[in-house]
Design an enzyme around this catalytic site. Structure first.
Site, PDB file in Angstrom:
ATOM      1  N   ASP A 164      32.808 -25.404  86.014  1.00 42.00           N
ATOM      2  CA  ASP A 164      33.689 -25.594  87.012  1.00 42.00           C
ATOM      3  C   ASP A 164      33.241 -26.940  86.820  1.00 42.00           C
ATOM      4  O   ASP A 164      32.597 -27.961  87.982  1.00 42.00           O
ATOM      5  CB  ASP A 164      32.072 -25.267  87.205  1.00 42.00           C
ATOM      6  CG  ASP A 164      32.731 -25.381  89.051  1.00 42.00           C
ATOM      7  OD1 ASP A 164      33.554 -25.843  89.664  1.00 42.00           O
ATOM      8  OD2 ASP A 164      31.336 -24.464  90.461  1.00 42.00           O
ATOM      9  N   ASP A 198      26.067 -30.452  87.073  1.00 38.29           N
ATOM     10  CA  ASP A 198      25.966 -28.388  86.637  1.00 38.29           C
ATOM     11  C   ASP A 198      26.887 -28.091  85.779  1.00 38.29           C
ATOM     12  O   ASP A 198      27.254 -26.933  85.958  1.00 38.29           O
ATOM     13  CB  ASP A 198      27.105 -28.507  88.620  1.00 38.29           C
ATOM     14  CG  ASP A 198      26.067 -28.324  89.673  1.00 38.29           C
ATOM     15  OD1 ASP A 198      24.896 -28.852  89.419  1.00 38.29           O
ATOM     16  OD2 ASP A 198      27.065 -28.358  90.788  1.00 38.29           O
ATOM     17  N   LEU A 234      20.613 -33.483 101.101  1.00 37.30           N
ATOM     18  CA  LEU A 234      22.132 -34.257 100.799  1.00 37.30           C
ATOM     19  C   LEU A 234      23.299 -33.724 100.690  1.00 37.30           C
ATOM     20  O   LEU A 234      23.960 -34.347 101.109  1.00 37.30           O
ATOM     21  CB  LEU A 234      21.780 -34.857  99.432  1.00 37.30           C
ATOM     22  CG  LEU A 234      20.327 -35.428  98.514  1.00 37.30           C
ATOM     23  CD1 LEU A 234      20.532 -36.211  97.103  1.00 37.30           C
ATOM     24  CD2 LEU A 234      20.332 -37.400  99.265  1.00 37.30           C
ATOM     25  N   GLY A 235      23.044 -32.217 100.106  1.00 38.06           N
ATOM     26  CA  GLY A 235      24.410 -32.002 100.883  1.00 38.06           C
ATOM     27  C   GLY A 235      23.814 -30.588 100.313  1.00 38.06           C
ATOM     28  O   GLY A 235      22.443 -30.122 100.126  1.00 38.06           O
ATOM     29  N   PHE A 279      25.788 -23.155  95.466  1.00 38.74           N
ATOM     30  CA  PHE A 279      24.380 -22.143  95.118  1.00 38.74           C
ATOM     31  C   PHE A 279      23.065 -22.708  95.837  1.00 38.74           C
ATOM     32  O   PHE A 279      22.156 -21.891  96.133  1.00 38.74           O
ATOM     33  CB  PHE A 279      23.849 -22.893  93.516  1.00 38.74           C
ATOM     34  CG  PHE A 279      25.136 -22.922  92.389  1.00 38.74           C
ATOM     35  CD1 PHE A 279      25.307 -21.928  91.920  1.00 38.74           C
ATOM     36  CD2 PHE A 279      25.545 -24.419  91.940  1.00 38.74           C
ATOM     37  CE1 PHE A 279      26.401 -21.748  91.136  1.00 38.74           C
ATOM     38  CE2 PHE A 279      26.929 -24.321  91.032  1.00 38.74           C
ATOM     39  CZ  PHE A 279      26.988 -23.033  90.263  1.00 38.74           C
ATOM     40  N   GLY A 280      23.463 -23.426  96.653  1.00 42.44           N
ATOM     41  CA  GLY A 280      21.287 -23.858  97.349  1.00 42.44           C
ATOM     42  C   GLY A 280      22.361 -25.303  97.688  1.00 42.44           C
ATOM     43  O   GLY A 280      23.213 -25.891  97.801  1.00 42.44           O
ATOM     44  N   ARG A 339      33.569 -32.488  92.599  1.00 44.34           N
ATOM     45  CA  ARG A 339      32.240 -31.981  93.384  1.00 44.34           C
ATOM     46  C   ARG A 339      31.123 -32.025  92.970  1.00 44.34           C
ATOM     47  O   ARG A 339      30.004 -32.462  93.236  1.00 44.34           O
ATOM     48  CB  ARG A 339      32.963 -30.753  94.367  1.00 44.34           C
ATOM     49  CG  ARG A 339      32.788 -29.364  93.520  1.00 44.34           C
ATOM     50  CD  ARG A 339      33.417 -28.136  94.239  1.00 44.34           C
ATOM     51  NE  ARG A 339      33.413 -27.534  93.157  1.00 44.34           N
ATOM     52  CZ  ARG A 339      35.127 -27.147  93.031  1.00 44.34           C
ATOM     53  NH1 ARG A 339      35.815 -28.134  93.259  1.00 44.34           N
ATOM     54  NH2 ARG A 339      34.973 -26.097  92.473  1.00 44.34           N
ATOM     55  N   ASN A 340      31.314 -31.717  91.247  1.00 42.01           N
ATOM     56  CA  ASN A 340      30.877 -31.235  90.201  1.00 42.01           C
ATOM     57  C   ASN A 340      30.296 -33.221  89.675  1.00 42.01           C
ATOM     58  O   ASN A 340      29.579 -32.570  88.696  1.00 42.01           O
ATOM     59  CB  ASN A 340      30.702 -30.341  89.400  1.00 42.01           C
ATOM     60  CG  ASN A 340      30.186 -29.231  90.077  1.00 42.01           C
ATOM     61  OD1 ASN A 340      29.509 -29.139  91.738  1.00 42.01           O
ATOM     62  ND2 ASN A 340      30.788 -28.489  89.770  1.00 42.01           N
TER      63      ASN A 340
END
Ligand code: ATP
Length: 530
Positions: free
Chosen positions: A370, A388, A256-257, A261-262, A374-375
């Site tokens: 954070d 996250d 997915l992306g 972190f990974g 994006r989170n």
């Protein structure tokens, strides 16, 4: 005629220009509310569980044995029981709070036994089992639900009224517009919409107005369609406590992306259940640190937080299994949309949802560290959930801990003292003194609001990270973005107050955004509406 949600909201917005707003007093941040404001208890700790609950003033219902299913459920493990919405189930063991052992009494799976998610059922013949009863539904949500596809003229629901807790409201779809009626209670417990006629139960009231309008804008026709089934608490009965799951039970389907972190994959658990799988890049995290944090993260449950289901921490890479959100990150979602379908009222609601999730973290004394578009992840019907949370705390930066600044604007994270910081989202005291608090999260929320109203523009678009740090020291703040309502910009500026204590709480941010479009109760021409 049916109207798009955004069109209806636009109408409400134009109505707002001429109507006084209904105000509420802020809760815990101590700032003054407008005159005549009303204190409303914060409901942000609500869960998605529709279990039995007393109506205000009535004793709690006894624990039932026979329940009605509110949604379909497909067994995910051999120990689970499948059922269909409307099936009757006898609950045999309720010792676990989230998964009960039950026997199906009716429907396709009659006489079978197994575990069921407790938040999918309600006691038989209780109010919660009625298809039209939507407790914990805000006025705005009621409008969205009724205007969604599948409803028609006369579709309706009954909900608890937000502005007067304990009171009930009837929301009805009338030619694409939702009207709200107050349902009043008499001292003898009877209900009425119009004093002309009283009813001993809500069921009677619904039956009556299903046969005649008798003063309502329209006869009640169909219960509002229930939105998507709620998330179960955990993946299954077994993983509720035992949440280390075998890696072999996860099949990675598609990427997915990727983030700092990974990589993230869509996956299938136990060949039955769609999940998201976050793979943690080896070396980025101390696994003991991570597991300690994950224990806490797993206990944080709220409809506006991504649920952590399970982990695979034996071997590398570590997998974090969470709920899957169909539209991915809010950042990509907004950048793709560019205002085609998402209107300002949707943007405000997205902000309100994030604030609701964060208000829950605030209540739990938990810091995200954070928070950024994006989170935040997006599901069906623009549902937004914060993701996250807490991961940044256990993340190890590659680097020796010296402060490094990079002039590349595309780079979000900078290495500082062994951690990576998203400079443009981070509060000055966190950047300079490593002071992370819920108030530094509030600063980031202001930046997130900027991302939302600009459809995913990078904050401080003309400045590098280094320049941002420099300017912030001189008290520089971003200008009001084009097309951003002044009241939204005012909220951003509140979040960017220099002194953390002067910034609002998330509880306050939540109600300010939730009630952004509230109109005066007399806005409709029918004086019984509100
Ligand atoms: P960073 O980790 O640097 O904060 P990020 O949040 O974008 O950045 P990830 O959390 O690793 O990075 O996610 C990468 C992408 O994977 C997201 O942008 C999103 O599109 C997708 N994704 C992540 N989690 C989920 C999920 N639960 N459901 C659906 N898509 C997801």
């Amino acid at each position: 005629m049916s109207l798009r949600v955004s069109e209806v909201c636009e109408r409400l917005l134009s109505c707002c220009r001429t109507c006084p707003f209904v105000h509420r007093k802020p809760g815990s941040d101590g700032s003054d509310g407008p005159d005549g404001s009303v204190v409303i208890p914060n409901k942000h700790a609500q869960t998605e569980t529709p279990g039995p609950r007393a109506l205000p003033g009535l004793p709690a219902p006894p624990r039932a044995r026979v329940y009605t299913a509110l949604w379909d459920y497909s067994a995910r493990t051999a120990e689970d029981l499948s059922f269909g919405a409307g099936d009757q189930l006898e609950v045999l063991d309720q010792s676990s709070p989230d998964w009960w052992f039950a026997r199906a009494l009716t429907g396709q799976f009659a006489r079978r036994e197994g575990y069921i998610p407790a938040n999918y059922v309600a006691p038989l013949e209780s109010l919660h089992a009625e298809r039209w009863y939507f407790p914990d539904t805000k006025r705005m949500d009621a409008e969205k639900l009724l205007q969604a596809e599948g409803n028609q003229h006369g579709s309706f629901l009954i909900r608890e009224c937000e502005s007067q807790p304990g009171e009930l409201s009837l929301s009805v779809l009338d030619l694409g517009v939702v009207k709200h009626y107050k349902i009043k209670r008499l001292d003898n417990g009877h209900y009425f919409v119009s004093r002309r006629r009283e009813f001993t139960t809500l069921q009677e009231l619904v039956n009556y107005y299903g046969t005649t309008e008798d003063g309502l804008c329209v006869r009640l026709t169909h219960p509002c369609r229930k939105a998507i089934a709620p998330q179960t608490h955990g993946l299954s009965y077994n993983t509720a406590d035992q949440w280390e799951i075998p890696r072999s039970s996860i099949c990675l389907l598609r990427r997915l992306g990727a983030g700092q972190f990974g990589e993230v994959y869509e996956g299938l658990w136990n060949s039955t259940t769609s999940v998201a799988v976050k793979t943690l890049r080896p070396g980025n995290m101390d696994s003991q640190d991570f597991l300690r944090e994950a224990q806490i993260m797993k206990k944080l449950r709220h409809p506006k937080l991504i649920q952590l289901y399970a982990v695979c921490s034996v071997g590398e890479p570590i997998y974090i299994i969470t709920e899957l959100m169909t539209h991915g990150s809010l950042l990509e979602y907004l950048q793709k949309d560019k205002g085609e379908f998402v209107a300002m009222c949707d943007q405000v609601e997205m902000g309100a949802q994030v604030a609701a999730g964060m208000a829950y973290l605030e209540l739990q004394n938990y810091i995200h560290r954070d928070l950024a578009a994006r989170n935040v992840l997006v599901g069906e019907n623009n549902i937004c959930k914060v993701a996250d949370f807490g991961l940044a705390r256990v993340f190890k930066a590659e680097g020796d801990g010296d402060y490094e600044l990079d002039d590349d604007d595309e780079r979000v994270y900078e290495v500082k003292q062994g951690t990576k910081l998203p400079v443009k989202w981070t509060a000055p005291e966190a950047l300079h003194e490593n002071k992370f608090t819920i108030k530094s999260d509030v600063w980031s929320f202001g930046i997130l609001l900027y991302e939302i109203v600009t459809f995913g523009q990078t904050p401080y678009p003309t400045l590098t990270n280094a320049q941002v740090m420099q300017r912030l020291r001189a008290n520089y703040r971003m200008q009001c973005p084009a097309n951003c309502p002044k009241r939204i910009y005012d909220i951003m500026m509140e979040c960017w107050k220099d002194s953390p204590v002067d910034r609002p709480t998330f509880e306050t941010l939540q109600w300010k955004l939730e009630e952004f479009y509230d109109v005066d109760i007399n806005a409709y021409d029918d004086t019984r509406n509100y």
